[in-house]
Scaffold this motif. Structure first.
Motif, PDB file in Angstrom:
ATOM      1  N   GLU A 227       0.831  -1.202   0.000  1.00 31.73           N
ATOM      2  CA  GLU A 227       0.000   0.000   0.000  1.00 31.73           C
ATOM      3  C   GLU A 227       0.867   1.254   0.000  1.00 31.73           C
ATOM      4  OE1 GLU A 227      -3.839   0.861   2.472  1.00 31.73           O
ATOM      5  OE2 GLU A 227      -2.135   1.692   3.602  1.00 31.73           O
ATOM      6  N   PRO A 228       0.687   2.149  -0.980  1.00 34.75           N
ATOM      7  CA  PRO A 228       1.449   3.405  -0.964  1.00 34.75           C
ATOM      8  C   PRO A 228       0.966   4.307   0.162  1.00 34.75           C
ATOM      9  CG  PRO A 228      -0.161   3.427  -2.751  1.00 34.75           C
ATOM     10  CD  PRO A 228      -0.199   2.052  -2.154  1.00 34.75           C
ATOM     11  N   TRP A 229       1.895   4.972   0.825  1.00 35.62           N
ATOM     12  CA  TRP A 229       1.507   5.859   1.922  1.00 35.62           C
ATOM     13  C   TRP A 229       1.768   7.331   1.620  1.00 35.62           C
ATOM     14  CZ3 TRP A 229       5.936   8.344   3.107  1.00 35.62           C
ATOM     15  CH2 TRP A 229       7.149   7.650   3.096  1.00 35.62           C
TER      16      TRP A 229
ATOM     17  N   GLY B 233       6.454   5.799  -1.060  1.00 34.89           N
ATOM     18  CA  GLY B 233       6.779   4.760  -0.100  1.00 34.89           C
ATOM     19  C   GLY B 233       5.647   3.765   0.015  1.00 34.89           C
ATOM     20  N   TYR B 234       5.974   2.510   0.340  1.00 35.43           N
ATOM     21  CA  TYR B 234       4.975   1.437   0.414  1.00 35.43           C
ATOM     22  C   TYR B 234       5.125   0.661   1.718  1.00 35.43           C
ATOM     23  CZ  TYR B 234       4.186   2.176  -4.593  1.00 35.43           C
ATOM     24  OH  TYR B 234       3.886   2.729  -5.811  1.00 35.43           O
TER      25      TYR B 234
ATOM     26  N   TRP C  78       6.537  -1.856   7.785  1.00 36.52           N
ATOM     27  CA  TRP C  78       6.639  -0.460   7.405  1.00 36.52           C
ATOM     28  C   TRP C  78       7.884  -0.168   6.580  1.00 36.52           C
ATOM     29  CZ3 TRP C  78       2.024   0.890   8.805  1.00 36.52           C
ATOM     30  CH2 TRP C  78       1.470   0.468  10.016  1.00 36.52           C
ATOM     31  N   SER C  79       7.808   0.885   5.783  1.00 31.28           N
ATOM     32  CA  SER C  79       8.996   1.439   5.115  1.00 31.28           C
ATOM     33  C   SER C  79       9.248   2.840   5.672  1.00 31.28           C
ATOM     34  CB  SER C  79       8.788   1.495   3.600  1.00 31.28           C
ATOM     35  OG  SER C  79       7.764   2.425   3.260  1.00 31.28           O
ATOM     36  N   GLY C  80      10.423   3.376   5.365  1.00 28.94           N
ATOM     37  CA  GLY C  80      10.754   4.739   5.764  1.00 28.94           C
ATOM     38  C   GLY C  80      10.911   4.966   7.253  1.00 28.94           C
TER      39      GLY C  80
ATOM     40  N   SER D 282       4.732   4.238   9.077  1.00 31.66           N
ATOM     41  CA  SER D 282       3.698   4.088  10.104  1.00 31.66           C
ATOM     42  C   SER D 282       2.959   5.400  10.351  1.00 31.66           C
ATOM     43  CB  SER D 282       4.309   3.563  11.400  1.00 31.66           C
ATOM     44  OG  SER D 282       5.342   4.420  11.861  1.00 31.66           O
ATOM     45  N   ARG D 283       3.683   6.496  10.383  1.00 32.22           N
ATOM     46  CA  ARG D 283       3.028   7.783  10.631  1.00 32.22           C
ATOM     47  C   ARG D 283       2.050   8.141   9.516  1.00 32.22           C
ATOM     48  NH1 ARG D 283       8.282  10.890  13.250  1.00 32.22           N
ATOM     49  NH2 ARG D 283       7.690  10.519  15.435  1.00 32.22           N
ATOM     50  N   ASN D 284       2.429   7.858   8.285  1.00 27.97           N
ATOM     51  CA  ASN D 284       1.511   8.160   7.191  1.00 27.97           C
ATOM     52  C   ASN D 284       0.347   7.185   7.136  1.00 27.97           C
ATOM     53  OD1 ASN D 284       2.390  10.505   5.271  1.00 27.97           O
ATOM     54  ND2 ASN D 284       4.287   9.529   5.954  1.00 27.97           N
ATOM     55  N   TYR D 285       0.577   5.927   7.523  1.00 30.56           N
ATOM     56  CA  TYR D 285      -0.544   4.986   7.627  1.00 30.56           C
ATOM     57  C   TYR D 285      -1.563   5.505   8.635  1.00 30.56           C
ATOM     58  CZ  TYR D 285      -3.265   0.865   8.803  1.00 30.56           C
ATOM     59  OH  TYR D 285      -4.307   0.006   9.055  1.00 30.56           O
ATOM     60  N   VAL D 286      -1.074   5.916   9.792  1.00 29.45           N
ATOM     61  CA  VAL D 286      -1.972   6.436  10.832  1.00 29.45           C
ATOM     62  C   VAL D 286      -2.693   7.679  10.324  1.00 29.45           C
ATOM     63  CG1 VAL D 286      -2.015   7.556  13.100  1.00 29.45           C
ATOM     64  CG2 VAL D 286      -0.730   5.434  12.767  1.00 29.45           C
ATOM     65  N   LYS D 287      -1.961   8.581   9.688  1.00 30.19           N
ATOM     66  CA  LYS D 287      -2.569   9.808   9.179  1.00 30.19           C
ATOM     67  C   LYS D 287      -3.599   9.517   8.094  1.00 30.19           C
ATOM     68  CE  LYS D 287      -1.330  14.295   7.176  1.00 30.19           C
ATOM     69  NZ  LYS D 287      -0.191  15.149   6.736  1.00 30.19           N
ATOM     70  N   ASN D 288      -3.299   8.558   7.226  1.00 33.10           N
ATOM     71  CA  ASN D 288      -4.200   8.242   6.109  1.00 33.10           C
ATOM     72  C   ASN D 288      -5.445   7.496   6.547  1.00 33.10           C
ATOM     73  OD1 ASN D 288      -2.344   9.399   4.363  1.00 33.10           O
ATOM     74  ND2 ASN D 288      -1.380   7.456   3.818  1.00 33.10           N
ATOM     75  N   HIS D 289      -5.342   6.669   7.591  1.00 33.29           N
ATOM     76  CA  HIS D 289      -6.445   5.770   7.943  1.00 33.29           C
ATOM     77  C   HIS D 289      -7.091   6.040   9.301  1.00 33.29           C
ATOM     78  CE1 HIS D 289      -5.770   3.048   4.557  1.00 33.29           C
ATOM     79  NE2 HIS D 289      -4.469   3.126   4.808  1.00 33.29           N
TER      80      HIS D 289
END
Length: 515
Positions: A85-87, A291-292, A358-360, A368-375
């Motif tokens: 999944e792209p973040w 990033g994915y 996670w990447s990055g 992880s931070r972008n996953y949390v922000k996105n979802h």
């Protein structure tokens, strides 16, 4: 008065629920234990993430190989919705394609060296004199060395001394240390993971950057740097500058072993010329700068709880100096093994179990931070998305190969009794310490920042901060199979218990926006 009574009632009920007897399926605990300890696949998983995939710098071929392999394995084990999944935007990828460096004058000897990530190559084999730079600030450097750098390799003069180490590289926590952790107050960190080493311990970052900027303009070949932590041929090698898509390539920066570095400095101080030949080929990857993360699920089966989620994860990316075995193929392998154990046993979780790799992470917990922000929620505004209320907990592993000795509550005291009961079936594995303290530097922080219970396990340090963390020694051979089996077994049990209990895990109060 009514408010006081209500508050007292709320606190009393919260404490009572937190201290309630957990419904633990002891038969399942035994099955998890048997599968995890006696039928483990964890070292094969680790082999594929390290030796087979190679270094896993975010947006590198090695990361892509590992991520695709993990996705295929998760699908093959029967998990659903396995996806890369792209973040969001990360920046340039980078790959080292060739590295050679040796001293040729006053005599030949190979040097231990490794280029920093996102730095340029040399444009073929280069033979160059080494120039010794002695400057306290950028202005002094420009005055003394302007016009002298073309075709040279730069090394900075240092007076520090390499001292012998009298302590063992590897160690385990003592009972006294663990006991001391359990008595700490929330404001006191409990043995946090080691801070990332500075790019160079021999020069302030600003001076080093100015040196590299002038070196690039004048046509120098490279700059040599080192870290005093990197004794005995160990290189603490990380990034050499910006990785943003449109930023220029960074000047060639070679991290060399402290022993080699200081030998060259001594020769030059004695007015003995030193020449080095080096060839470095690097490749910047700009075709896809997103990033994915790797995600997959075991779907929940309870009609009322199946939309709720228990998450487990670890960062899959590494630095470039080795294959990132202890940081953090170990954590990723443990999490993959944990879900394999649960699928092999035919577990039908009440809540959905979701694994994330996670990447990055190494550049700032980006995945992880972008996953949390996105979802889930944006910590800057604390505007909550519907998924925020659905996540019961996130469990993380990212402190090397050491076995689990306990867990950091991250200030969530209400979970103490719960976790104490979950650890009980594994007390003979020396995992029982529970500290209220926080620990930082890894992906559980992304969840904790928006009020979702996020936890990192306490692990034996082994040789994490002394030998393998962000170094050229971080390879498969530094993994401890029995420790990883123990960790996967315990995490599988924690995830199972969280997925099966009647209620989600207790939460701390929501943090304020931007906190």
């Amino acid at each position: 008065m009514k408010k006081i009574i209500f508050f007292f009632f709320f606190v009393t009920c919260t404490v009572h629920l937190a201290n309630a007897q957990e419904k633990i399926d002891q038969s399942m605990m035994l099955k998890i234990r048997d599968e995890g300890l006696n039928h483990s696949k964890i070292m094969d998983i680790a082999f594929h993430l390290t030796d087979v995939s190679g270094p896993r710098l975010t947006i590198s071929p090695g990361f892509t190989r590992a991520a695709n392999w993990a996705k295929e394995q998760l699908t093959g084990w029967g998990l659903e919705n396995a996806v890369l999944e792209p973040w969001g935007e990360f920046g340039k990828g980078w790959e080292l394609q060739k590295m050679y460096i040796a001293q040729t004058v006053p005599y030949y000897r190979p040097l231990i060296g490794f280029p920093k990530a996102w730095t340029s190559g040399t444009g073929g084999l280069q033979k160059a004199q080494v120039i010794l730079v002695d400057a306290e600030d950028s202005a002094g450097f420009v005055r003394k060395y302007s016009g002298q750098l073309k075709g040279k390799i730069i090394i900075m003069n240092q007076q520090d001394t390499l001292l012998p180490g009298f302590k063992s590289d590897a160690r385990r926590y003592t009972d006294e240390e663990l006991q001391e952790m359990t008595g700490r107050k929330p404001s006191v960190p409990a043995y946090p993971r080691p801070a990332a080493p500075l790019r160079s311990s021999v020069s302030p970052v600003a001076l080093l950057n100015d040196i590299k900027e002038m070196a690039k303009k004048e046509g120098a070949i490279a700059v040599l740097t080192y870290s005093m932590r990197g004794r005995d041929g160990t290189l603490f090698v990380q990034g050499g500058g910006s990785y943003k898509k449109d930023d220029p390539e960074n000047f060639t920066d070679i991290m060399v072993a402290a022993e080699d570095y200081k030998s060259i400095v001594r020769l030059l101080q004695a007015n003995i010329p030193v020449e080095i030949e080096t060839e470095i080929q690097t490749r910047f990857i700009v075709q896809d700068t997103k990033g994915y993360n790797v995600l997959a699920e075991m779907k929940g089966t309870d009609k009322k709880l199946k939309d709720e989620v228990v998450m487990l994860g670890a960062h899959l990316d590494s630095w470039q100096g080795a294959t990132g075995a202890t940081d953090n193929a170990a954590g990723s392998a443990v999490m993959l093994e944990a879900v394999r154990i649960l699928k092999t046993l035919g577990v039908q979780p009440r809540r959905t179990i979701r694994i994330a790799l996670w990447s990055g992470e190494e550049q700032g917990l980006h995945g992880s931070r972008n996953y949390v922000k996105n979802h889930l929620a944006d910590p800057a505004t604390m505007v909550l998305q519907p998924g925020h209320a659905k996540v019961s907990a996130y469990f993380n592993l990212d402190n090397g190969t050491g076995k689990i000795r306990g867990i950091y509550l991250q200030g969530n005291e209400a979970c103490r009794s719960i976790f104490s009961q979950w650890f009980a079936p594994f007390k003979d594995m020396e995992a029982s310490a529970i500290t209220i303290s926080n620990t930082g530097g890894t992906d559980h922080l992304a969840f904790d920042a928006v009020g979702i219970p996020g936890f990192q396990f306490i692990q034996d340090p082994i040789e994490y901060s002394t030998r393998t963390h962000h170094t050229n020694m971080d390879s498969y051979d530094h993994l401890l199979a029995d420790d990883l089996k123990q960790a996967a077994t315990i995490i599988a049990a924690f995830v199972y218990n969280a997925a099966m209990r009647d209620n989600k895990l207790p939460r701390k109060p929501l943090p304020k926006a931007g906190q």
